[in-house]
Design an enzyme around this catalytic site. Sequence first.
Site, PDB file in Angstrom:
ATOM      1  N   LYS A  22       0.837  -1.208   0.000  1.00  0.00           N
ATOM      2  CA  LYS A  22       0.000   0.000   0.000  1.00  0.00           C
ATOM      3  C   LYS A  22       0.872   1.258   0.000  1.00  0.00           C
ATOM      4  CE  LYS A  22      -1.663   1.578   4.039  1.00  0.00           C
ATOM      5  NZ  LYS A  22      -1.376   2.991   4.308  1.00  0.00           N
ATOM      6  N   ASN A  23       1.914   1.267   0.842  1.00  0.00           N
ATOM      7  CA  ASN A  23       2.706   2.492   0.990  1.00  0.00           C
ATOM      8  C   ASN A  23       3.619   2.770  -0.201  1.00  0.00           C
ATOM      9  OD1 ASN A  23       1.408   2.873   3.371  1.00  0.00           O
ATOM     10  ND2 ASN A  23       3.161   2.415   4.692  1.00  0.00           N
ATOM     11  N   ARG A  94      -3.638  10.749   5.040  1.00  0.00           N
ATOM     12  CA  ARG A  94      -2.522  11.684   4.999  1.00  0.00           C
ATOM     13  C   ARG A  94      -1.714  11.582   3.698  1.00  0.00           C
ATOM     14  NH1 ARG A  94       1.268  14.084   8.478  1.00  0.00           N
ATOM     15  NH2 ARG A  94       3.372  13.395   8.024  1.00  0.00           N
ATOM     16  N   CYS A 118      -4.887  12.961  13.807  1.00  0.00           N
ATOM     17  CA  CYS A 118      -4.931  11.541  13.472  1.00  0.00           C
ATOM     18  C   CYS A 118      -4.793  10.749  14.757  1.00  0.00           C
ATOM     19  CB  CYS A 118      -3.798  11.267  12.508  1.00  0.00           C
ATOM     20  SG  CYS A 118      -3.423   9.580  12.251  1.00  0.00           S
ATOM     21  N   ARG A 123       0.626  14.617  13.261  1.00  0.00           N
ATOM     22  CA  ARG A 123       1.469  14.249  12.111  1.00  0.00           C
ATOM     23  C   ARG A 123       1.498  15.415  11.138  1.00  0.00           C
ATOM     24  NH1 ARG A 123      -0.493   8.471  10.025  1.00  0.00           N
ATOM     25  NH2 ARG A 123       1.528   8.363   9.031  1.00  0.00           N
ATOM     26  N   ASP A 306       4.998   0.383  12.105  1.00  0.00           N
ATOM     27  CA  ASP A 306       3.727  -0.220  11.676  1.00  0.00           C
ATOM     28  C   ASP A 306       3.565  -1.667  12.167  1.00  0.00           C
ATOM     29  OD1 ASP A 306       3.134   2.112  10.432  1.00  0.00           O
ATOM     30  OD2 ASP A 306       3.372   1.382   8.389  1.00  0.00           O
ATOM     31  N   ARG A 397      -8.645  -0.012   5.242  1.00  0.00           N
ATOM     32  CA  ARG A 397      -7.790   0.982   4.575  1.00  0.00           C
ATOM     33  C   ARG A 397      -6.480   0.354   4.089  1.00  0.00           C
ATOM     34  NH1 ARG A 397      -6.618   6.205   7.879  1.00  0.00           N
ATOM     35  NH2 ARG A 397      -5.229   6.294   6.101  1.00  0.00           N
TER      36      ARG A 397
HETATM   37  C1  UD1 Z   1       4.753   6.644   6.448  1.00  0.00           C
HETATM   38  C2  UD1 Z   1       3.855   5.433   6.311  1.00  0.00           C
HETATM   39  C3  UD1 Z   1       3.406   4.949   7.690  1.00  0.00           C
HETATM   40  C4  UD1 Z   1       4.628   4.691   8.576  1.00  0.00           C
HETATM   41  C5  UD1 Z   1       5.528   5.916   8.613  1.00  0.00           C
HETATM   42  C6  UD1 Z   1       6.834   5.696   9.362  1.00  0.00           C
HETATM   43  C7  UD1 Z   1       2.734   5.833   4.208  1.00  0.00           C
HETATM   44  C8  UD1 Z   1       1.471   6.141   3.513  1.00  0.00           C
HETATM   45  N1  UD1 Z   1       2.687   5.813   5.540  1.00  0.00           N
HETATM   46  O1  UD1 Z   1       3.986   7.681   7.053  1.00  0.00           O
HETATM   47  O2  UD1 Z   1       2.680   3.742   7.507  1.00  0.00           O
HETATM   48  O3  UD1 Z   1       4.197   4.418   9.883  1.00  0.00           O
HETATM   49  O4  UD1 Z   1       5.885   6.310   7.256  1.00  0.00           O
HETATM   50  O5  UD1 Z   1       7.533   4.633   8.813  1.00  0.00           O
HETATM   51  O6  UD1 Z   1       3.756   5.541   3.596  1.00  0.00           O
HETATM   52  N2  UD1 Z   1       7.004  14.507  10.597  1.00  0.00           N
HETATM   53  C9  UD1 Z   1       6.952  15.851  10.879  1.00  0.00           C
HETATM   54  N3  UD1 Z   1       6.719  16.738   9.863  1.00  0.00           N
HETATM   55  C10 UD1 Z   1       6.539  16.331   8.576  1.00  0.00           C
HETATM   56  C11 UD1 Z   1       6.594  14.948   8.281  1.00  0.00           C
HETATM   57  C12 UD1 Z   1       6.830  14.051   9.333  1.00  0.00           C
HETATM   58  O7  UD1 Z   1       7.106  16.268  12.036  1.00  0.00           O
HETATM   59  O8  UD1 Z   1       6.347  17.187   7.690  1.00  0.00           O
HETATM   60  C13 UD1 Z   1       7.256  13.532  11.679  1.00  0.00           C
HETATM   61  C14 UD1 Z   1       6.047  12.624  11.947  1.00  0.00           C
HETATM   62  O9  UD1 Z   1       5.117  13.220  12.830  1.00  0.00           O
HETATM   63  C15 UD1 Z   1       6.713  11.383  12.520  1.00  0.00           C
HETATM   64  C16 UD1 Z   1       8.033  11.317  11.751  1.00  0.00           C
HETATM   65  O10 UD1 Z   1       8.257  12.628  11.259  1.00  0.00           O
HETATM   66  O11 UD1 Z   1       6.982  11.547  13.901  1.00  0.00           O
HETATM   67  C17 UD1 Z   1       8.046  10.330  10.607  1.00  0.00           C
HETATM   68  O12 UD1 Z   1       6.897  10.500   9.803  1.00  0.00           O
HETATM   69  P1  UD1 Z   1       6.883  10.068   8.262  1.00  0.00           P
HETATM   70  O13 UD1 Z   1       8.037   9.145   7.999  1.00  0.00           O
HETATM   71  O14 UD1 Z   1       6.765  11.290   7.426  1.00  0.00           O
HETATM   72  O15 UD1 Z   1       5.551   9.229   8.169  1.00  0.00           O
HETATM   73  P2  UD1 Z   1       4.500   9.187   6.981  1.00  0.00           P
HETATM   74  O16 UD1 Z   1       5.197   9.391   5.679  1.00  0.00           O
HETATM   75  O17 UD1 Z   1       3.349  10.025   7.317  1.00  0.00           O
END
Ligand code: UD1
Length: 432
Positions: A22-23, A94, A118, A123, A306, A397
Site C-alpha cells: 500500500k505504501n 494523509r 490523526c 502528524r 507499523d 484501509r
Molecule cells: C509513512 C507510512 C506509515 C509509517 C511511517 C513511518 C505511508 C502512507 N505511511 O507515514 O505507515 O508508519 O511512514 O515509517 O507511507 N514529521 C513531521 N513533519 C513532517 C513529516 C513528518 O514532524 O512534515 C514527523 C512525523 O510526525 C513522525 C516522523 O516525522 O513523527 C516520521 O513520519 P513520516 O516518515 O513522514 O511518516 P509518513 O510518511 O506520514
Amino acid sequence: MAKLVIQGGKRLQGEVKISGAKNSALPIIVAAALATEGECVLDNIPKDSDVGTICLILRSLGVELWFDQEGKLHVVGSTLNKYQAPYDLVRKMRASFYTAGLLLARMGRAEVPLPGGCAIGSRPVDFHIRGFSQMGADITIEHGFMKATCDKLIGTNYYINRSSVGTTMNLMIAATLAEGTTVLENCAKEPEVVDLAIFLNGMGAQIRGAGTDIIRIEGVEKLRGIEYTIIPDRIEAGTYMFAAAITGGDVLIKDIVIEHLRSPLSKIEEAGVVVEKGATEVRIIAPERLTAIDLETAPYPGFPTDLQQPLVACMTVADGTSVITENIFDRFRYVDELRRMGADIKVERETAIVRGVPQLTGAPVEVTDLRAGAALVIAGLAAAGTTEIYGLDIIDRGYERLEDKLRGLGADIKRVETHEGIDAFAQIETRV
Ligand code: UD1
C-alpha cells in the site's frame, strides 16, 4: 458498517500470498500522473480502501484511470487539468498530500487540504511544505488548505529535519520535473522510497541514491508512461507472521522480498519462532508459547513502527515481560482495548511494559488506527471465546481481503453487518 467476529484459539496453518505494498502503491499511483506521454500500467496494486481513495482524488483532478481484467491499474497523466484536491477525500488519508508534489511539478499550482489530526498523534506536513518553499513555491495556508504557486520548481539542497518517508517521496515527485538539481539530505531509506525511485527512473527521471540518506534528482523536461510492478507489502507480511506466531501456527508466507523483513524476522526468531527463509517466501513455525522480547521502533532498516502493535499483541501472551519503545509516533492508545481482553500493559510515555499473561479473553473492542486494528485481530485469534472488532473500515484501509486470507489459514473469522451508522430517530416511531 461492519465488524469482524473471531472465535479464537485456532492454530493457523497453510499458505498465504502477500499483496502489493500500500505504501508504495499510493505514491506510485500519484507519480504515474507525472507522465504526459503514454499511460502507466501498474501491476500488484492492492485493492484496499486507501488505494481506492487516491484513485478517486486523482480522478477528481482530471486524471483518467481504470483497472483492466487482470487487475492492472492504467493511469493517464496527460488529462490532469485541475489543481484543487477535494477535502472530503483528502481528509481520509494523509498520503493524499502526495498530490501537492504532483500538482506543483505538473501545473505550477496546488491547493491541497492540510491533513488533519490523526489517531496516532500529531502528524504535521511542515517538512514537505518547507521543501516546496525552498524549491521556489510561494505558499500560504488559508482556510485549512496549503495554497502553493510557482512558475517552475527550482532544484535546491534540502536537509529533511527528521527521517520522513512522506517528505522524501513528496519532494522526489516534485523534483523530477524541476529546473536543475535537487539534493535531499537525511532521506528515509524505506523500501517504498526505493520502489518509487525505480519507477520514476523508468519513466525517464534522473534519481540517484534512493535507499541512502542522500538522494540527488536531476530535473528532466518530461516523463513517459511505463509498465511497473509494485513491491510486496512488508507490513502485511509481518502481520501474518505475528498472526501465525501468536497461534502457535505453521504458515508459509509467499510473494515477499525477504530482505525487507530482516528486523521483524530477527525479532520473531528471538521470541522463539523457527524461521525458514526461501528466496521469496518464509515459513513461520511457532512454539506453543512465545518468549518475551524487548524492542524499539526505528526508521528502516530498524523495526517498523507499523509492526509495533502486532508485536505487542503477541507479547501480551508471551512468557515473561517485554519492554517496547515507540520512537516514531504516539501509538499506544490501542492498549486500552488489549487490556479489555485481559492484557497486562503499562504505558509510560513512549514505552509499554507488557507482562505476558497465560491467556487473553475475547471481548468487543474498537479499532483506533490501522495497525492497532491488525493487533486486535491478532489478539482475537489467540483469545479464548469471541472477539468482536468494531471500526472495521479502518482495517480495510490497508489490508486486502484480511478475513479471507486468515480464513484460508484456518481462522474462524467473519465479517458481520452492524447497527452503526443507522439513524436512531428513524427507528423510533412518532405517536400522536
Ligand atoms: C509513512 C507510512 C506509515 C509509517 C511511517 C513511518 C505511508 C502512507 N505511511 O507515514 O505507515 O508508519 O511512514 O515509517 O507511507 N514529521 C513531521 N513533519 C513532517 C513529516 C513528518 O514532524 O512534515 C514527523 C512525523 O510526525 C513522525 C516522523 O516525522 O513523527 C516520521 O513520519 P513520516 O516518515 O513522514 O511518516 P509518513 O510518511 O506520514
